[in-house]
Design a protein around this motif. Structure first.
Motif, PDB file in Angstrom:
ATOM      1  N   UNK A  57      -3.276 -27.797 -19.962  1.00  0.00           N
ATOM      2  CA  UNK A  57      -4.570 -27.739 -19.275  1.00  0.00           C
ATOM      3  C   UNK A  57      -5.579 -26.953 -20.115  1.00  0.00           C
ATOM      4  N   UNK A  58      -6.843 -27.369 -20.062  1.00  0.00           N
ATOM      5  CA  UNK A  58      -7.905 -26.708 -20.825  1.00  0.00           C
ATOM      6  C   UNK A  58      -9.174 -26.683 -19.997  1.00  0.00           C
ATOM      7  N   UNK A  59     -10.154 -25.919 -20.458  1.00  0.00           N
ATOM      8  CA  UNK A  59     -11.470 -25.889 -19.843  1.00  0.00           C
ATOM      9  C   UNK A  59     -12.497 -25.945 -20.966  1.00  0.00           C
ATOM     10  N   UNK A  60     -13.392 -26.944 -20.906  1.00  0.00           N
ATOM     11  CA  UNK A  60     -14.378 -27.155 -21.962  1.00  0.00           C
ATOM     12  C   UNK A  60     -15.788 -27.226 -21.397  1.00  0.00           C
ATOM     13  N   UNK A  61     -16.739 -26.791 -22.192  1.00  0.00           N
ATOM     14  CA  UNK A  61     -18.142 -27.116 -22.003  1.00  0.00           C
ATOM     15  C   UNK A  61     -18.409 -28.224 -23.003  1.00  0.00           C
ATOM     16  N   UNK A  62     -18.891 -29.360 -22.516  1.00  0.00           N
ATOM     17  CA  UNK A  62     -19.029 -30.498 -23.404  1.00  0.00           C
ATOM     18  C   UNK A  62     -20.360 -31.216 -23.176  1.00  0.00           C
ATOM     19  N   UNK A  63     -20.938 -31.684 -24.257  1.00  0.00           N
ATOM     20  CA  UNK A  63     -22.189 -32.428 -24.201  1.00  0.00           C
ATOM     21  C   UNK A  63     -21.940 -33.902 -24.402  1.00  0.00           C
ATOM     22  N   UNK A  64     -22.371 -34.714 -23.430  1.00  0.00           N
ATOM     23  CA  UNK A  64     -22.190 -36.161 -23.498  1.00  0.00           C
ATOM     24  C   UNK A  64     -23.530 -36.832 -23.284  1.00  0.00           C
ATOM     25  N   UNK A  65     -23.544 -38.146 -23.308  1.00  0.00           N
ATOM     26  CA  UNK A  65     -24.760 -38.904 -23.063  1.00  0.00           C
ATOM     27  C   UNK A  65     -24.818 -40.146 -23.919  1.00  0.00           C
ATOM     28  N   UNK A  66     -26.023 -40.681 -24.036  1.00  0.00           N
ATOM     29  CA  UNK A  66     -26.263 -41.874 -24.845  1.00  0.00           C
ATOM     30  C   UNK A  66     -27.764 -41.959 -25.099  1.00  0.00           C
ATOM     31  N   UNK A  67     -28.146 -42.904 -25.969  1.00  0.00           N
ATOM     32  CA  UNK A  67     -29.573 -43.063 -26.259  1.00  0.00           C
ATOM     33  C   UNK A  67     -29.879 -44.513 -26.591  1.00  0.00           C
ATOM     34  N   UNK A  68     -31.145 -44.845 -26.395  1.00  0.00           N
ATOM     35  CA  UNK A  68     -31.641 -46.160 -26.800  1.00  0.00           C
ATOM     36  C   UNK A  68     -33.161 -46.130 -26.718  1.00  0.00           C
ATOM     37  N   UNK A  79     -15.545 -29.317 -18.042  1.00  0.00           N
ATOM     38  CA  UNK A  79     -14.502 -30.339 -18.024  1.00  0.00           C
ATOM     39  C   UNK A  79     -13.109 -29.710 -18.019  1.00  0.00           C
ATOM     40  N   UNK A  80     -12.229 -30.278 -17.188  1.00  0.00           N
ATOM     41  CA  UNK A  80     -10.854 -29.809 -17.066  1.00  0.00           C
ATOM     42  C   UNK A  80      -9.894 -30.953 -17.371  1.00  0.00           C
ATOM     43  N   UNK A  81      -9.420 -31.087 -18.624  1.00  0.00           N
ATOM     44  CA  UNK A  81      -8.367 -32.061 -18.915  1.00  0.00           C
ATOM     45  C   UNK A  81      -6.992 -31.427 -18.658  1.00  0.00           C
ATOM     46  N   UNK A  82      -6.087 -32.216 -18.111  1.00  0.00           N
ATOM     47  CA  UNK A  82      -4.713 -31.761 -17.872  1.00  0.00           C
ATOM     48  C   UNK A  82      -3.800 -32.770 -18.565  1.00  0.00           C
ATOM     49  N   UNK A  83      -3.398 -32.414 -19.771  1.00  0.00           N
ATOM     50  CA  UNK A  83      -2.687 -33.370 -20.619  1.00  0.00           C
ATOM     51  C   UNK A  83      -1.184 -33.064 -20.680  1.00  0.00           C
ATOM     52  N   UNK A  84      -0.395 -34.114 -20.636  1.00  0.00           N
ATOM     53  CA  UNK A  84       1.018 -34.017 -20.958  1.00  0.00           C
ATOM     54  C   UNK A  84       1.161 -34.295 -22.447  1.00  0.00           C
ATOM     55  N   UNK A  85       1.995 -33.517 -23.134  1.00  0.00           N
ATOM     56  CA  UNK A  85       2.065 -33.648 -24.594  1.00  0.00           C
ATOM     57  C   UNK A  85       3.502 -33.769 -25.080  1.00  0.00           C
ATOM     58  N   UNK A  86       3.659 -34.491 -26.183  1.00  0.00           N
ATOM     59  CA  UNK A  86       4.942 -34.589 -26.890  1.00  0.00           C
ATOM     60  C   UNK A  86       4.707 -34.107 -28.322  1.00  0.00           C
ATOM     61  N   UNK A  87       5.567 -33.219 -28.788  1.00  0.00           N
ATOM     62  CA  UNK A  87       5.433 -32.602 -30.118  1.00  0.00           C
ATOM     63  C   UNK A  87       6.591 -33.067 -31.001  1.00  0.00           C
ATOM     64  N   UNK A  88       6.223 -33.477 -32.226  1.00  0.00           N
ATOM     65  CA  UNK A  88       7.212 -33.935 -33.188  1.00  0.00           C
ATOM     66  C   UNK A  88       7.040 -33.162 -34.480  1.00  0.00           C
ATOM     67  N   UNK A  89       8.092 -32.546 -34.956  1.00  0.00           N
ATOM     68  CA  UNK A  89       8.044 -31.805 -36.212  1.00  0.00           C
ATOM     69  C   UNK A  89       8.064 -32.803 -37.356  1.00  0.00           C
ATOM     70  N   UNK A  90       7.036 -32.753 -38.230  1.00  0.00           N
ATOM     71  CA  UNK A  90       6.955 -33.708 -39.332  1.00  0.00           C
ATOM     72  C   UNK A  90       7.183 -33.058 -40.691  1.00  0.00           C
ATOM     73  N   UNK A  91       7.103 -31.727 -40.757  1.00  0.00           N
ATOM     74  CA  UNK A  91       7.350 -30.976 -41.987  1.00  0.00           C
ATOM     75  C   UNK A  91       7.490 -29.510 -41.608  1.00  0.00           C
ATOM     76  N   UNK A  92       7.816 -28.669 -42.577  1.00  0.00           N
ATOM     77  CA  UNK A  92       7.917 -27.234 -42.298  1.00  0.00           C
ATOM     78  C   UNK A  92       6.596 -26.727 -41.750  1.00  0.00           C
ATOM     79  N   UNK A  93       6.651 -26.121 -40.562  1.00  0.00           N
ATOM     80  CA  UNK A  93       5.481 -25.502 -39.937  1.00  0.00           C
ATOM     81  C   UNK A  93       4.350 -26.501 -39.656  1.00  0.00           C
TER      82      UNK A  93
END
Length: 179
Positions: A57-68, A79-93
């Protein structure tokens, strides 16, 4: 209640982070708009269930929008994203982290410019954007020790305005640091 759950489980599985990034946002739906550059700033924590699976879980201040043409929508969300994550070791550290989950957001500020005039984005007398937003997020990141570099995508599921049924769509490039 949630903090109590983590306290009972032990804080050894909890890692805090801070992140900053750049957004490229637009709207889906009937509106024909162009992408707008914004920002993302915040932090959160990661609760590890084991060496692979975690909750972020995180808390962000974020700027969005569009233009034309003569229209530019600037919308700032908490914004409050609540993400499930999978971690894979690909090299040392070095780890590859893939995450997905819902996000919830509340519009807190913004100005919309229409033909040189500026009105509040989230106001009844403005352009009448809805404050509530929610959707699905996906991301991939590389962790180099405590340094994080990632790409995130968000796909809004809520119409943020009545006209044209637009939904937020956002792509972010983020960097961060784990404490």
């Amino acid at each position: 209640a949630v903090l109590g759950m983590f306290a009972l489980a032990g804080f050894s599985q909890v890692k805090w982070d801070a992140k900053v990034g750049m957004n490229f946002s637009n709207y889906t739906g009937d509106l024909d708009m162009n992408a707008k550059v914004g920002f993302k700033l915040g932090g959160g924590f990661e609760y590890a269930f084991d060496d692979t699976w975690s909750l972020q879980p995180s808390l962000f201040l974020t700027g969005k929008g569009a233009k034309k043409d003569a229209l530019t929508v600037n919308a700032y969300y908490l914004e409050l994203p609540i993400m499930g994550a999978a971690r894979f070791n690909v090299a040392d550290n070095t780890n590859l982290v893939v995450n997905a989950g819902p996000y919830f957001a509340c519009g807190i500020a913004g100005k919309t410019k229409i033909a040189g005039e500026s009105v509040k984005t989230f106001s009844d007398d403005g352009v009448d954007f809805k404050r509530f937003d929610a959707g699905l997020g996906v991301g991939v990141a590389l962790e180099f020790g405590r340094i994080i570099a990632g790409l995130d995508g968000q796909f809004g599921l809520v119409d943020v305005q009545k006209l044209g049924n637009p939904k937020n769509m956002n792509f972010s490039i983020v960097v961060g640091y784990k404490f």
